[in-house]
Motif scaffolding. Structure first.
Motif, PDB file in Angstrom:
ATOM      1  N   GLY A 216       0.532  -1.263  -0.021  1.00 35.32           N
ATOM      2  CA  GLY A 216      -0.022  -0.079  -0.042  1.00 35.32           C
ATOM      3  C   GLY A 216       0.629   1.175   0.426  1.00 35.32           C
ATOM      4  N   GLU A 217       2.247   1.734  -0.270  1.00 37.04           N
ATOM      5  CA  GLU A 217       2.500   1.807  -0.312  1.00 37.04           C
ATOM      6  C   GLU A 217       3.286   3.004  -1.676  1.00 37.04           C
ATOM      7  N   THR A 218       3.429   4.706  -1.390  1.00 39.13           N
ATOM      8  CA  THR A 218       3.103   4.735  -2.987  1.00 39.13           C
ATOM      9  C   THR A 218       4.724   5.141  -3.646  1.00 39.13           C
ATOM     10  N   ILE A 219       4.482   4.687  -4.886  1.00 43.67           N
ATOM     11  CA  ILE A 219       5.773   4.986  -5.564  1.00 43.67           C
ATOM     12  C   ILE A 219       5.657   6.352  -6.385  1.00 43.67           C
ATOM     13  N   ASP A 220       6.696   6.946  -6.429  1.00 48.28           N
ATOM     14  CA  ASP A 220       7.249   8.098  -7.348  1.00 48.28           C
ATOM     15  C   ASP A 220       7.411   6.693  -9.050  1.00 48.28           C
ATOM     16  N   SER A 221       6.361   7.493  -9.764  1.00 49.18           N
ATOM     17  CA  SER A 221       7.140   6.834 -10.718  1.00 49.18           C
ATOM     18  C   SER A 221       7.256   7.139 -12.321  1.00 49.18           C
ATOM     19  N   GLU A 222       8.252   7.017 -13.343  1.00 46.05           N
ATOM     20  CA  GLU A 222       8.030   6.990 -14.899  1.00 46.05           C
ATOM     21  C   GLU A 222       7.977   5.619 -15.262  1.00 46.05           C
ATOM     22  N   THR A 223       7.136   5.617 -16.330  1.00 39.73           N
ATOM     23  CA  THR A 223       6.193   4.505 -16.618  1.00 39.73           C
ATOM     24  C   THR A 223       6.337   5.023 -18.735  1.00 39.73           C
ATOM     25  N   THR A 224       7.108   3.711 -19.536  1.00 37.91           N
ATOM     26  CA  THR A 224       7.270   4.311 -20.733  1.00 37.91           C
ATOM     27  C   THR A 224       6.084   2.402 -20.914  1.00 37.91           C
ATOM     28  N   ILE A 225       6.346   2.468 -22.488  1.00 36.77           N
ATOM     29  CA  ILE A 225       4.808   1.415 -22.475  1.00 36.77           C
ATOM     30  C   ILE A 225       4.676   1.222 -24.148  1.00 36.77           C
ATOM     31  N   ILE A 226       5.320  -0.044 -24.120  1.00 34.29           N
ATOM     32  CA  ILE A 226       6.030  -0.564 -25.543  1.00 34.29           C
ATOM     33  C   ILE A 226       5.227  -1.500 -26.011  1.00 34.29           C
ATOM     34  N   PRO A 227       4.358  -0.968 -27.621  1.00 33.86           N
ATOM     35  CA  PRO A 227       3.989  -2.074 -28.233  1.00 33.86           C
ATOM     36  C   PRO A 227       4.769  -3.879 -28.524  1.00 33.86           C
ATOM     37  N   VAL A 228       4.210  -4.003 -28.788  1.00 38.41           N
ATOM     38  CA  VAL A 228       5.450  -5.625 -29.397  1.00 38.41           C
ATOM     39  C   VAL A 228       4.193  -6.793 -28.904  1.00 38.41           C
ATOM     40  N   VAL A 229       4.687  -7.375 -30.358  1.00 36.55           N
ATOM     41  CA  VAL A 229       3.885  -9.308 -30.202  1.00 36.55           C
ATOM     42  C   VAL A 229       4.359  -9.932 -30.140  1.00 36.55           C
ATOM     43  N   LEU A 230       4.316 -10.928 -29.194  1.00 40.13           N
ATOM     44  CA  LEU A 230       4.829 -12.074 -28.912  1.00 40.13           C
ATOM     45  C   LEU A 230       3.930 -13.028 -28.998  1.00 40.13           C
ATOM     46  N   ASN A 231       4.810 -14.386 -29.210  1.00 39.58           N
ATOM     47  CA  ASN A 231       3.857 -15.230 -30.109  1.00 39.58           C
ATOM     48  C   ASN A 231       2.192 -15.158 -30.914  1.00 39.58           C
ATOM     49  N   GLU A 232       2.767 -14.656 -31.493  1.00 38.84           N
ATOM     50  CA  GLU A 232       1.246 -13.787 -32.759  1.00 38.84           C
ATOM     51  C   GLU A 232       0.145 -13.065 -32.166  1.00 38.84           C
TER      52      GLU A 232
ATOM     53  N   ARG B   2      10.151   3.105 -13.850  1.00 41.39           N
ATOM     54  CA  ARG B   2      11.355   3.741 -13.144  1.00 41.39           C
ATOM     55  C   ARG B   2      11.376   3.940 -12.276  1.00 41.39           C
ATOM     56  N   ASN B   3      11.926   3.769 -11.231  1.00 36.77           N
ATOM     57  CA  ASN B   3      11.532   4.700  -9.151  1.00 36.77           C
ATOM     58  C   ASN B   3      12.149   5.776  -9.137  1.00 36.77           C
ATOM     59  N   LEU B   4      11.016   6.693  -9.216  1.00 39.75           N
ATOM     60  CA  LEU B   4      11.605   8.063  -9.006  1.00 39.75           C
ATOM     61  C   LEU B   4      12.236   8.610  -7.965  1.00 39.75           C
ATOM     62  N   ALA B   5      12.161   7.957  -6.809  1.00 42.79           N
ATOM     63  CA  ALA B   5      12.792   8.189  -6.123  1.00 42.79           C
ATOM     64  C   ALA B   5      14.162   7.804  -5.603  1.00 42.79           C
ATOM     65  N   GLU B   6      14.055   6.676  -6.244  1.00 44.37           N
ATOM     66  CA  GLU B   6      15.662   6.445  -6.423  1.00 44.37           C
ATOM     67  C   GLU B   6      16.384   7.472  -7.592  1.00 44.37           C
ATOM     68  N   VAL B   7      15.533   8.081  -8.331  1.00 42.75           N
ATOM     69  CA  VAL B   7      16.479   8.715  -9.709  1.00 42.75           C
ATOM     70  C   VAL B   7      17.137  10.280  -8.374  1.00 42.75           C
ATOM     71  N   LYS B   8      15.653  10.541  -7.635  1.00 41.86           N
ATOM     72  CA  LYS B   8      15.934  11.500  -6.848  1.00 41.86           C
ATOM     73  C   LYS B   8      17.400  11.222  -5.917  1.00 41.86           C
ATOM     74  N   ARG B   9      16.776  10.465  -5.617  1.00 46.08           N
ATOM     75  CA  ARG B   9      18.331  10.039  -4.532  1.00 46.08           C
ATOM     76  C   ARG B   9      19.717  10.023  -5.409  1.00 46.08           C
ATOM     77  N   SER B  10      19.725   9.404  -5.542  1.00 48.80           N
ATOM     78  CA  SER B  10      21.304   9.882  -7.041  1.00 48.80           C
ATOM     79  C   SER B  10      21.807  11.169  -7.275  1.00 48.80           C
ATOM     80  N   GLU B  11      20.072  11.845  -7.418  1.00 50.07           N
ATOM     81  CA  GLU B  11      20.023  13.283  -8.179  1.00 50.07           C
ATOM     82  C   GLU B  11      21.565  13.782  -6.631  1.00 50.07           C
TER      83      GLU B  11
END
Length: 228
Positions: A159-175, A184-193
């Motif tokens: 139930g914890e909130t995660i600040d995130s950055e999401t990328t969605i890429i359409p692909v075809v797998l097994n037809e 990407r966890n933005l909390a870790e990005v902010k911590r790294s920055e």
């Protein structure tokens, strides 16, 4: 036994009958029995030879296929190891259901050890404030559009909130139409920055200290030289 011994024509006729029977026997044996059997044997030998060649070719092909299977299995293990150890969470979604998640995603959403996200609905992990945005992105991705760097909030299994950055890429797998979701966890990005900023400040302070002691040393050296 009933031949009249002095009737030459009768005797000759019987000899001719015996000869005709013998000739018929030879014809039957040679042309009806022996030749077809010989032909069948030759055909079988030829077929056996062709079959042996085919088996040899199949063995070669099987060896090649086994080598390809081993190579594919090795590559599959390598690719799976790369995917599992990616520093970014990876989820594969088919419809609303999750069909794959790497170890980073499992840790991000804090599932228990040995569990994964397979079978869960991806919307179960969306923060209520961003549910409408997530549904809009869902509709856009179903039109084979790529969604790049969509910021939002997710919810982990506790139930914890995660600040995130999401990328969605359409692909075809097994037809089947699926979607790769990179999270990407933005909390870790902010911590790294923040750590990067602290490192830059530390470097700047180190530079100032070095310059200060260099100037101080120079200022002391000049009067000492004069006194000397």
């Amino acid at each position: 036994l009933n031949i009249e011994h002095n009737n030459i024509s009768m005797i000759i006729s019987h000899y001719c009958k015996v000869l005709s029977v013998f000739l018929m026997y030879r014809l039957i044996v040679n042309y009806i029995l022996r030749q077809p059997v010989q032909y069948l044997n030759e055909s079988l030998l030829k077929k056996n030879s062709e079959l042996a060649e085919s088996v040899q070719k199949l063995n070669v092909q099987n060896e090649k296929l086994d080598a390809m299977r081993r190579d594919l299995s090795k590559k599959e293990r390598s690719y799976r190891a790369i995917i599992e150890n990616l520093p970014i969470a990876l989820v594969i979604r088919q419809g609303e259901k999750i069909i794959f998640s790497n170890e980073t995603a499992v840790k991000l959403f804090k599932r228990k050890e040995g569990q994964n996200l397979i079978g869960d609905s991806f919307f179960d992990y969306i923060h209520p404030d961003y549910l409408e945005t997530a549904k809009k992105n869902y509709e856009e991705s179903n039109k084979d559009k790529m969604i790049i760097s969509s910021e939002g909030k997710l919810i982990n299994h506790e139930g914890e909130t995660i600040d995130s950055e999401t990328t969605i890429i359409p692909v075809v797998l097994n037809e089947e139409k699926t979607h790769l979701i990179l999270i990407r966890n933005l909390a870790e990005v902010k911590r790294s920055e923040a750590m990067k900023i602290e490192l830059e400040l530390a470097r700047e302070n180190e530079k100032l200290c070095t310059e200060f002691f260099a100037n101080l040393s120079h200022e002391f050296r000049t009067p000492l030289n004069i006194i000397y």
